[in-house]
Design a protein around this motif. Structure first.
Motif, PDB file in Angstrom:
ATOM      1  N   ILE A 213      19.804 117.027 -28.975  1.00  0.00           N
ATOM      2  CA  ILE A 213      20.805 116.051 -29.414  1.00  0.00           C
ATOM      3  C   ILE A 213      20.664 114.777 -28.596  1.00  0.00           C
ATOM      4  N   GLU A 214      20.630 113.654 -29.279  1.00  0.00           N
ATOM      5  CA  GLU A 214      20.433 112.376 -28.589  1.00  0.00           C
ATOM      6  C   GLU A 214      21.579 112.097 -27.624  1.00  0.00           C
ATOM      7  N   LYS A 215      21.213 111.460 -26.508  1.00  0.00           N
ATOM      8  CA  LYS A 215      22.194 111.161 -25.465  1.00  0.00           C
ATOM      9  C   LYS A 215      23.363 110.348 -26.053  1.00  0.00           C
ATOM     10  N   GLU A 216      23.003 109.379 -26.871  1.00  0.00           N
ATOM     11  CA  GLU A 216      24.033 108.517 -27.461  1.00  0.00           C
ATOM     12  C   GLU A 216      24.978 109.334 -28.342  1.00  0.00           C
ATOM     13  N   ALA A 217      24.440 110.349 -29.005  1.00  0.00           N
ATOM     14  CA  ALA A 217      25.255 111.196 -29.854  1.00  0.00           C
ATOM     15  C   ALA A 217      26.253 111.984 -29.013  1.00  0.00           C
ATOM     16  N   LEU A 218      25.781 112.507 -27.876  1.00  0.00           N
ATOM     17  CA  LEU A 218      26.671 113.240 -26.974  1.00  0.00           C
ATOM     18  C   LEU A 218      27.774 112.323 -26.455  1.00  0.00           C
ATOM     19  N   GLU A 219      27.391 111.092 -26.128  1.00  0.00           N
ATOM     20  CA  GLU A 219      28.377 110.116 -25.643  1.00  0.00           C
ATOM     21  C   GLU A 219      29.474 109.898 -26.670  1.00  0.00           C
ATOM     22  N   MET A 220      29.044 109.748 -27.935  1.00  0.00           N
ATOM     23  CA  MET A 220      30.024 109.485 -28.987  1.00  0.00           C
ATOM     24  C   MET A 220      30.985 110.656 -29.155  1.00  0.00           C
ATOM     25  N   ILE A 221      30.435 111.873 -29.083  1.00  0.00           N
ATOM     26  CA  ILE A 221      31.281 113.061 -29.216  1.00  0.00           C
ATOM     27  C   ILE A 221      32.286 113.096 -28.063  1.00  0.00           C
ATOM     28  N   ALA A 222      31.767 112.885 -26.851  1.00  0.00           N
ATOM     29  CA  ALA A 222      32.626 112.946 -25.667  1.00  0.00           C
ATOM     30  C   ALA A 222      33.727 111.888 -25.731  1.00  0.00           C
ATOM     31  N   ILE A 223      33.355 110.682 -26.149  1.00  0.00           N
ATOM     32  CA  ILE A 223      34.335 109.595 -26.200  1.00  0.00           C
ATOM     33  C   ILE A 223      35.387 109.877 -27.262  1.00  0.00           C
ATOM     34  N   SER A 224      34.949 110.392 -28.408  1.00  0.00           N
ATOM     35  CA  SER A 224      35.940 110.601 -29.466  1.00  0.00           C
ATOM     36  C   SER A 224      36.853 111.782 -29.147  1.00  0.00           C
ATOM     37  N   ALA A 225      36.449 112.655 -28.207  1.00  0.00           N
ATOM     38  CA  ALA A 225      37.321 113.763 -27.811  1.00  0.00           C
ATOM     39  C   ALA A 225      38.399 113.307 -26.832  1.00  0.00           C
ATOM     40  N   GLU A 226      38.304 112.060 -26.409  1.00  0.00           N
ATOM     41  CA  GLU A 226      39.317 111.445 -25.543  1.00  0.00           C
ATOM     42  C   GLU A 226      39.660 112.285 -24.313  1.00  0.00           C
ATOM     43  N   GLY A 227      38.641 112.773 -23.644  1.00  0.00           N
ATOM     44  CA  GLY A 227      38.871 113.460 -22.382  1.00  0.00           C
ATOM     45  C   GLY A 227      39.260 114.922 -22.489  1.00  0.00           C
ATOM     46  N   GLY A 228      39.245 115.469 -23.710  1.00  0.00           N
ATOM     47  CA  GLY A 228      39.575 116.881 -23.881  1.00  0.00           C
ATOM     48  C   GLY A 228      38.306 117.691 -24.111  1.00  0.00           C
TER      49      GLY A 228
END
Ligand SMILES: [Zn+2]
Length: 559
Positions: A213-228
């Motif tokens: 999974i692309e790093k940017e994709a992981l970032e987007m998932i993490a950001i959209s989870a808003e810290g959860g």
């Protein structure tokens, strides 16, 4: 599927917990020192590890290898490092808890219908000793959902808890928990996790699941989870189940429907640099790509707010670690260093103003375009050296460049500096042409004037007629000055749409980007004598000009 990953990769021990370091440390110390409380209250946003840590704690206090246990299993004690509060995970009690088989670990979901019944049972059974473990642990999730009666029942138990009982209350809404309950508990505040931590765990999970999974994709998932963490893992699970073993940022963007953060930051920087054209061109590209403008406005607003906080005090940026990667934060700090607080606040106000109008306007991007123009016209541009750094970002100048470069009269008076900066940019463009050695001279312009009239005719016949009444006066840098005898013609030619067409056609003829400046020069008006002398040609031209002018104005000749 969505919660499979969450369950599968749930931390089994304190050492596996990501984030919440202060809580892990305090609970770990209490276990090491054998000072176990009877009531704990875990509060914080969903998915931040409250229930996981409650279960880990329940295991740790009951582990046969526990240091505080006099009859501790010798073998288990060795397995359990003295420095760690972690349970051994191997003894009978650890296993029974992990399997969910132990009768002494009682989980109650206060949000469910059975919650009330559970509390009633709790009152009846709480005094009974544990069946096999050292402590009976009651984990009450979403405790704020309990009714008044249930709270009272719980309170009575908390006032005099039996020595073999531990309560762990968890809530996402602490303000709904009565003060009388809170005051009897050891309180732990769970925080949202830093994006970097979430990314690290998601990355580890992906590897174990055999997914690239692309790093940017992981970032987007993490950001959209808003810290959860739970939400992040659940999102990752959904995406993995939908996609193949190779997940790209593009796919994730489509699934999440989020506005690309890089895109938002790019537009934000252009607004800060007073790059009106760039910002509007990007906005329109976004509209063409089908982005939702309301979502975008919100993202842009969020970005500007973050910048504002950083400008007030960089320490406020600590909180931003739960919203972006440290790399993104670093970039943002750099942008902030080049920004001024009043300008950021002005941009925020303008976006807020535009936000409510997006859906009301027939052209959805119009409200934002107006905001962008206002934002980039009222403040001076940053110093030129700084501007250069971003110059590589500016792709080819868009057609709209010339319309927008001209400051609108409304903002003219507001800031003389803004006008200066426009002048500067113009000079830069002029210098660019001079450097390239392709700048047309006055002869090039005059020699190609006829061709302009011909080439423009198919695009706009009336415009060609109007131009035939103009005279080339001079060229300075990339600006060609033309004069016409009549103010009325000048106005028509200076109309942005018309001027754009002329500039576009002439730029391609001259193979150089040019601007057209139209002035009025009354001395060019044909004298009556001349008109008579050259009757045939002039009269025809004039009448064609008249009809063209009327055509442009949408009028007709009243005989
Ligand atoms: Zn154990």
């Amino acid at each position: 599927m969505s919660n499979t990953l969450y369950r599968k990769y749930r931390p089994k021990n304190f050492s596996e917990v990501i984030g919440q370091a202060h809580i892990v440390r305090t609970l770990g110390n209490s276990i090491r020192n054998g000072r176990i409380g009877h009531a704990y209250l875990f509060t914080g946003p969903r998915g931040t590890g409250k229930t996981s840590i409650a279960r880990i704690f329940a295991k740790a206090v009951n582990c046969a290898a526990s240091a505080s246990d006099e009859g501790a299993d010798a073998e288990a004690s060795i397995r359990r490092s003295e420095a760690k509060a972690d349970a051994c995970l191997e003894c009978k009690s650890c296993k029974s808890i992990a399997d969910g088989q132990s009768l002494d670990i009682i989980e109650i979901d206060a949000a469910s219908n059975t919650g009330v019944d559970n509390i009633r049972e709790l009152r009846e059974t709480v005094s009974l000793p544990p069946t096999s473990l050292r402590y009976k642990v009651y984990i009450i999730d979403e405790v704020h959902m309990l009714s008044g009666g249930a709270f009272n029942a719980l309170l009575k138990t908390l006032e005099e808890p039996p020595s073999h009982v531990i309560f762990i209350l968890a809530t996402t809404e602490i303000h709904k928990v009565p003060e009388t309950i809170i005051s009897r508990c050891q309180r732990f505040d769970f925080t949202r996790l830093p994006i970097d931590d979430i990314i690290e765990k998601l990355s580890a999970i992906s590897t174990k699941e055999g997914v690239t999974i692309e790093k940017e994709a992981l970032e987007m998932i993490a950001i959209s989870a808003e810290g959860g963490m739970r939400d992040a893992e659940s999102l990752l699970g959904q995406i993995i189940s939908l996609e193949d073993k190779n997940v790209t940022a593009k796919e994730v963007k489509e699934i999440l429907g989020t506005t690309d953060r890089e895109f938002v930051s790019m537009i934000a920087r252009k607004l800060i640099e007073n790059d009106t054209t760039g910002a509007i061109a990007d906005l329109n590209k976004m509209v063409a790509d089908g982005y939702d403008l309301t979502t975008f406005a919100k993202s842009l607003l969020t970005y500007m707010r973050e910048l504002m906080l950083l400008l007030v005090d960089e320490s406020l940026g600590q909180g931003l670690k739960r919203k972006m990667t440290s790399e993104q934060l670093e970039i943002m700090i750099k942008v902030a260093q080049k920004s001024e607080l009043p300008k950021i606040i002005e941009i925020i106000n303008l976006i807020l103003e535009a936000q409510g109008k997006i859906s009301a306007f027939l052209i959805p991007q119009l409200a934002l375009e107006i905001a962008f123009i206002k934002a980039t016209r009222t403040f001076p541009a940053p110093a030129r050296e700084e501007k250069k750094e971003y110059k590589t970002q500016e792709t080819k100048k868009e057609k709209t460049d010339n319309i927008i470069k001209e400051p609108s009269p409304a903002y003219d008076s507001k800031s003389a500096k803004s006008k200066e900066s426009v002048k500067e940019t113009e000079n830069e463009i002029a210098a660019d042409f001079a450097d390239s050695g392709t700048a047309p001279d006055i002869d090039d312009v005059r020699n190609n004037w006829k061709r302009l009239l011909v080439d423009i005719r198919p695009r706009n016949h009336s415009l060609s007629a109007l131009l035939s009444n103009c005279q080339v006066m001079k060229i300075e840098g990339s600006t060609i000055t033309c004069a016409t005898a009549y103010e009325f013609y000048r106005e028509k030619l200076a109309d942005p749409a018309n001027r754009l067409t002329v500039e576009d056609v002439f730029s391609s003829i001259l193979k150089s980007k040019i601007r057209i400046d139209i002035v009025t020069d009354k001395s060019l008006a044909p004298k009556p004598a001349e008109e008579n002398a050259d009757e045939n040609s002039k009269e025809g031209e004039q009448s064609s000009l008249l009809s063209s002018a009327l055509e442009l104005m949408g009028g007709e000749v009243v005989a």
